[in-house]
Write an enzyme that holds these catalytic residues in place. Structure first.
Site, mmCIF file in Angstrom:
data_model
loop_
_atom_site.group_PDB
_atom_site.id
_atom_site.type_symbol
_atom_site.label_atom_id
_atom_site.label_comp_id
_atom_site.label_asym_id
_atom_site.label_seq_id
_atom_site.Cartn_x
_atom_site.Cartn_y
_atom_site.Cartn_z
ATOM 1 N N HIS A 422 -71.152 -12.522 109.224
ATOM 2 C CA HIS A 422 -71.270 -12.306 107.778
ATOM 3 C C HIS A 422 -71.200 -13.567 106.941
ATOM 4 O O HIS A 422 -71.285 -13.479 105.714
ATOM 5 C CB HIS A 422 -70.171 -11.361 107.292
ATOM 6 C CG HIS A 422 -70.440 -9.918 107.590
ATOM 7 N ND1 HIS A 422 -71.128 -9.099 106.734
ATOM 8 C CD2 HIS A 422 -70.134 -9.160 108.664
ATOM 9 C CE1 HIS A 422 -71.215 -7.892 107.263
ATOM 10 N NE2 HIS A 422 -70.623 -7.901 108.440
ATOM 11 N N LYS A 615 -68.602 -9.312 90.940
ATOM 12 C CA LYS A 615 -68.438 -9.549 92.379
ATOM 13 C C LYS A 615 -67.152 -10.331 92.539
ATOM 14 O O LYS A 615 -66.578 -10.784 91.548
ATOM 15 C CB LYS A 615 -69.616 -10.345 92.943
ATOM 16 C CG LYS A 615 -70.008 -11.576 92.095
ATOM 17 C CD LYS A 615 -71.223 -12.307 92.652
ATOM 18 C CE LYS A 615 -72.522 -11.666 92.279
ATOM 19 N NZ LYS A 615 -73.410 -11.438 93.400
ATOM 20 N N ARG A 616 -66.665 -10.486 93.766
ATOM 21 C CA ARG A 616 -65.460 -11.294 93.955
ATOM 22 C C ARG A 616 -65.648 -12.674 93.318
ATOM 23 O O ARG A 616 -66.753 -13.228 93.343
ATOM 24 C CB ARG A 616 -65.153 -11.439 95.450
ATOM 25 C CG ARG A 616 -64.619 -10.158 96.074
ATOM 26 C CD ARG A 616 -63.303 -9.735 95.443
ATOM 27 N NE ARG A 616 -62.247 -10.663 95.771
ATOM 28 C CZ ARG A 616 -61.256 -10.419 96.632
ATOM 29 N NH1 ARG A 616 -61.176 -9.256 97.241
ATOM 30 N NH2 ARG A 616 -60.340 -11.339 96.879
ATOM 31 N N LYS A 621 -69.956 -18.439 94.590
ATOM 32 C CA LYS A 621 -70.725 -17.471 93.801
ATOM 33 C C LYS A 621 -70.995 -17.978 92.382
ATOM 34 O O LYS A 621 -71.766 -17.379 91.634
ATOM 35 C CB LYS A 621 -69.997 -16.127 93.765
ATOM 36 C CG LYS A 621 -69.971 -15.402 95.120
ATOM 37 C CD LYS A 621 -69.158 -14.110 95.029
ATOM 38 C CE LYS A 621 -69.004 -13.378 96.350
ATOM 39 N NZ LYS A 621 -70.139 -12.488 96.671
ATOM 40 N N THR A 726 -74.995 -7.536 98.404
ATOM 41 C CA THR A 726 -75.481 -6.157 98.373
ATOM 42 C C THR A 726 -75.508 -5.638 96.941
ATOM 43 O O THR A 726 -76.254 -4.702 96.645
ATOM 44 C CB THR A 726 -74.595 -5.226 99.229
ATOM 45 O OG1 THR A 726 -73.230 -5.471 98.909
ATOM 46 C CG2 THR A 726 -74.844 -5.444 100.703
ATOM 47 N N LYS A 730 -78.038 -3.073 94.579
ATOM 48 C CA LYS A 730 -77.617 -1.949 93.728
ATOM 49 C C LYS A 730 -78.243 -2.068 92.345
ATOM 50 O O LYS A 730 -78.750 -1.093 91.789
ATOM 51 C CB LYS A 730 -76.093 -1.934 93.581
ATOM 52 C CG LYS A 730 -75.321 -1.753 94.876
ATOM 53 C CD LYS A 730 -73.823 -2.015 94.652
ATOM 54 C CE LYS A 730 -73.091 -2.199 95.962
ATOM 55 N NZ LYS A 730 -71.740 -2.777 95.789
HETATM 56 C C1 LIG Z 1 -71.251 -3.937 96.212
HETATM 57 C C2 LIG Z 1 -69.891 -4.379 95.885
HETATM 58 C C3 LIG Z 1 -69.490 -5.688 96.160
HETATM 59 C C4 LIG Z 1 -70.423 -6.725 96.752
HETATM 60 O O1 LIG Z 1 -70.966 -7.476 95.692
HETATM 61 P P1 LIG Z 1 -71.804 -8.829 95.960
HETATM 62 O O2 LIG Z 1 -72.331 -9.156 94.612
HETATM 63 O O3 LIG Z 1 -72.866 -8.500 96.935
HETATM 64 O O4 LIG Z 1 -70.825 -9.831 96.452
HETATM 65 C C5 LIG Z 1 -68.209 -6.060 95.842
HETATM 66 N N1 LIG Z 1 -67.346 -5.187 95.270
HETATM 67 C C6 LIG Z 1 -67.707 -3.929 94.967
HETATM 68 C C7 LIG Z 1 -66.712 -3.024 94.323
HETATM 69 C C8 LIG Z 1 -68.981 -3.475 95.270
HETATM 70 O O5 LIG Z 1 -69.317 -2.206 94.986
#
Ligand SMILES: *Cc1c(COP(=O)(O)O)cnc(C)c1O
Length: 881
Positions: A422, A615-616, A621, A726, A730
């Site tokens: 990953h 995101k985190r 990032k 991911t 979305k």
């Molecule tokens: C999808 C999702 C992530 C992943 O987000 P990335 O932008 O791909 O790092 C992290 N936290 C939550 C709550 C999510 O639903």
């Protein structure tokens, strides 16, 4: 704790001077099939005895096993029944939470029916199964999902109404199951949804943490962490399996023993034991009778006292050791893409692996197949390196306990496991120190040395005697102390290794695993681009868009055949359809604006451009780059004349995400965002042309409200650092456009939806090394636009500048490792392109439609099907048809 010294404590082996083998077994090089297949030792019996029922009793059972009825009257009856019997409450004291619980229990009844049906059929047929091993499952809420999967939402809505409540109110009473950090955990949850929906006989295995990812609270602009005790109330979505328990050992010593066949075998003995108890979380598939399962392990003290080691007078210590046992699965480590090499974490990983393998083997043994058939009955997918101890653990069980020869065992192991990588970030790659491993898992450490020895011998014999290569490829890193490279162990112990997006899979083949690719050949290293479940991420979270799509395409089939979204393309230029599409987006933006008003008391204009990065929080990032650009925009707006100001596209910039509690720089980024928001949101001179919102405690349930409301979402990692992402998928699935770098799955999203429908900027991954080199030796170039922003921060425009010193220093003295100064100018330029495009509503709406229409490939159904066909060799197993 007892540690008896062993007679033959083995000497540490290091490379490249390999001299000794640690496991006293014979290796057969060209041994043919003239030996009896080794059959497993007997199935250990469960604590409860199972007796065969006679035919009369069985028919009585069948007579009473009536399916649940889903008419509104029956549903109401069930809810009332659960209120009285499960909750011991009644009409006099029912409230929203209790009503949610009663409703959830009645839905669970329906799920368990399917669960039993599926498991009974699997038990009888015994097809090959797959086990998805993951330390994280970021599931979120279950009720809405279950109602949709079972196709009973409409009736439940009516029933709940008839009993005086609204279903929407009940849904938000549920606490998120937040047993994960971010993308990796959410991926596991999406994959479980897809395996259930596609009827693949797949179970998830994980840990039942008592505390999920912490709750984030923002105080004076800083992140504070609060424990997430999600099990405070009854959890209707798990089913405790009090009869499914296994013992797990730590510490101890290795002895040599004779087995029944008179062969000498190593035996791991002594040490401390804890018990793993199973909790099952049913995973409904969408519109199928099949029901999946995630089995989560909880640590419990052994229910029998170990009287051998129990000395009179040591009662208190014994009791406190029992409590320690329970603490093992207390807390999820809150680090995303970052290793913290804590002893407790290593214990969690082994506990998880040991319990899961015992359970898998227990199930395998019931069929009485020989061991060599194990890989034809069992596929195990390791979600990152966290479950890699399963490799030496299975080898240990086969050799030490079951009496197989080393080579036969190793053949079984390597035909069973597959590994998903990953990340390429060095700080995220798991390495465990050899002394720690020797202390906690002495036998596994020996086995890892042996695996390494045999592997290196083969490389030397069959491939290359180059000492430097052998050193590079060794599972043991020759640092002081030595380290076990878990990613290498996972590669050596697996038949297939996959990355999670095309670019990422290329990068690991070229860099991290390059020597392995040369040795094994390229076929072992494949790509399976991540996916997301369209059920949660569109059908459930965006009902307005769901209904528009269903009406337009004439059926709901797209929810399980996402490629059908292509059918929207022919309406992309249709003005009426564009209006309907834009209206859905506006509704979703209003829903988010209401949430922000209610929960944060900030007013945002739903007609503004919603620009979202959730995101985190991580340096790679680059939320820092985002807020720097927001400050640049603010400074520019302030310089404008009144007429110019009026011509601007109003923006609402939304951030959300948690920083690891020990990640100082990431926490400063949160502080800077909030400090900038304070100033910008209260500056009347910019006429609401810019608002900044940091939404606290980003989680799956919030994502379900935030994602459908984006015009733009940002995925702006330094090229080559984000394995896939991911949330990019979305957002685009919900008609949001991406502003992103040429990284991770952004690249494939671009290919699928067309480059005219995505805003891309920044340097490419293959340029990054050289840029870093040049910055290091020739200094970096800070653009005038970036300097303006740095000056504003250092000039105190956003509060005490000394607070942000360490953050600014990552750019200046720190050498700007993530290349913010490199990409800043092209980033600002692309923002201008975004503004200009947004002004033309028809053009924008068309792009938005084309985004959704092109996202079929990113369904987790496609991803899971690829895993099943290319790695697991697994067929769907349909029940109840
Ligand atoms: C999808 C999702 C992530 C992943 O987000 P990335 O932008 O791909 O790092 C992290 N936290 C939550 C709550 C999510 O639903």
């Amino acid at each position: 704790m007892s540690t008896t010294p062993t007679s033959s404590r083995p000497r540490r082996l290091s490379m490249p001077k390999l001299t000794r083998r640690l496991t006293n077994v014979v290796i057969h090089v060209d041994d043919n099939d003239n030996v009896e297949p080794v059959t497993p030792t007997s199935v250990p019996s469960r604590p409860s005895t199972r007796e065969e029922l006679d035919e009369k009793a069985k028919s009585n059972w069948k007579k009473h096993m009536l399916p649940e009825k889903n008419d509104t009257d029956s549903i109401e009856q069930d809810i009332v029944h659960h209120t009285i019997t499960t909750l011991c409450r009644g009409v006099y004291n029912i409230d929203k939470l209790a009503m949610y619980q009663a409703t959830a229990h009645s839905v669970r009844d329906r799920l368990l029916e399917d669960w039993n049906c599926t498991q009974e059929a699997l038990h009888k047929e015994n097809p090959k199964r797959c086990y998805y091993m993951s330390m994280e499952f970021l599931i979120g809420r279950a009720l809405d999902n279950a109602l949709n999967c079972l196709k009973v939402k409409k009736n439940y809505k009516e029933s709940v109404n008839n009993l005086g409540f609204s279903l929407e109110d009940l849904l938000v009473e549920e606490k998120d199951a937040a047993l994960g950090n971010g993308g990796l955990g959410r991926l596991a949850a999406c994959y479980m949804d897809s395996t259930a929906t596609l009827d693949y006989p797949t179970w998830g295995y994980g840990l039942r943490y008592q505390y999920g990812i912490f709750k984030q609270i923002i105080k004076d602009g800083y992140q504070n962490e609060m424990p997430d005790y999600w099990l405070n109330f009854d959890n209707p979505w798990e089913f405790p399996r009090t009869d499914i328990r296994y013992e797990v050992r730590f510490h101890g010593y290795v002895a040599t023993k004779m087995n029944e066949k008179g062969e000498s075998r190593m035996s791991w003995e002594g040490g401390d034991k804890v018990q793993a108890m199973a909790y099952d979380v049913p995973i409904p598939g969408f519109d199928t009778k099949g029901c999946g399962n995630i089995r989560l392990w909880s640590s419990k003290p052994l229910n029998t006292f170990d009287f051998d080691s129990f000395n009179a007078g040591d009662y208190e210590r014994s009791v406190s050791e029992q409590t320690n046992a329970q603490n093992l699965t207390s807390v999820l480590y809150p680090n995303d893409n970052h290793l913290v090499g804590k002893e407790l974490r290593l214990k969690q990983e082994y506990f998880f692996v040991s319990a899961s393998l015992q359970d898998i083997i227990h199930r395998f043994k019931r069929a009485k197949c020989p061991w060599k058939d194990f890989p034809d009955k069992v596929a195990v997918q390791m979600n990152d390196t966290h479950p890699t101890l399963a490799v030496p653990e299975l080898q240990r069980i086969l050799v030490d306990v079951e009496g197989l020869e080393w080579d036969d065992a190793w053949d079984i192991v390597t035909r069973t496991f597959a590994f998903t990588n990953h990340t390429v970030l060095p700080e995220a790659l798991e390495c465990w120190s050899v002394p720690m491993m020797e202390k906690i898992l002495p036998r596994h450490m020996q086995i890892i040395y042996d695996i390494n020895l045999f592997f290196l011998q083969k490389v030397e014999r069959d491939f290359s005697p180059d000492r430097e290569l052998l050193k590079r490829i060794s599972i043991i890193e020759e640092t002081s102390p030595q380290q076990v490279r878990m990613a290498y162990l996972a590669v050596v112990g697996s038949h297939t290794v996959n990355g999670v997006a095309a670019l990422h899979s290329d990068l690991i083949r070229k860099n991290l695993f390059n020597d392995f690719v040369k040795y094994y050949g390229p076929e072992k290293f494949i790509n399976i681009t991540n996916g997301i479940t369209p059920r949660r991420w569109l059908y459930q979270s965006n009902p307005a868009l769901r209904d528009l799509i269903t009406k337009t395409l004439g059926s709901e089939d797209w929810a399980t055949h996402l490629d059908l979204l292509q059918g929207l393309k022919k309406y992309a230029d249709d003005a009426a359809f564009q209006d309907a599409w834009a209206d859905v987006k506006l509704q979703n933006k209003k829903r988010l604006a209401d949430w922000i008003k209610t929960n944060m008391n900030i007013t945002v204009n739903p007609h503004a451009l919603f620009d979202i990065q959730v995101k985190r929080i991580h340096e790679y990032k680059r939320q820092f780059m985002n807020i720097l650009s927001v400050i640049y925009r603010y400074k520019s707006l302030k310089k404008m004349s009144a007429e110019d100001l009026e011509q601007q596209v109003p923006r609402v910039v939304i951030f959300g995400g948690k920083a690891a509690p020990g990640y100082y720089i990431a926490k400063l980024v949160i502080k800077l965002i909030n400090s900038a928001a304070d100033v910008i949101n209260n500056d009347v001179s910019i006429k609401d042309m810019l608002k900044v919102v940091f939404i606290p405690d980003y989680n799956v349930s919030l994502a379900e409200i935030i994602v459908p409301a984006s015009d733009i979402s940002q995925h702006i990692s330094t090229a080559g650092t984000e394995a896939s992402g991911t949330s990019n998928m979305k957002f685009v699935l919900n008609g949001g456009l991406i502003l992103g770098t040429v990284d991770g799955a952004n690249i494939e999203i671009c290919e699928q939806i067309g480059k005219e429908n995505i805003f891309m900027f920044g340097v490419l991954a293959d340029a990054v090394d050289d840029i870093r080199h040049n910055q290091k030796y020739h200094g970096l170039f800070i653009d005038a636009s970036l300097q303006v922003v740095i000056d504003a921060i250092q000039g105190g425009e956003f509060g005490d500048p000394s607070v942000f010193g360490p953050l600014i220093n990552t750019l200046t003295y720190g050498g700007d490792y993530y290349l913010i100064s490199t990409d800043f100018k092209s980033y600002l330029q692309e923002h201008t392109v975004v503004d200009d495009t947004f002004r033309d509503r028809a053009v924008w709406n068309k792009k938005s439609i084309m985004c959704t229409a092109g996202m079929g490939f990113f369904s987790s159904d496609r991803a899971v099907r690829t895993y099943a066909e290319k790695i697991w060799k697994l067929k769907p197993f349909k029940v109840g048809v």
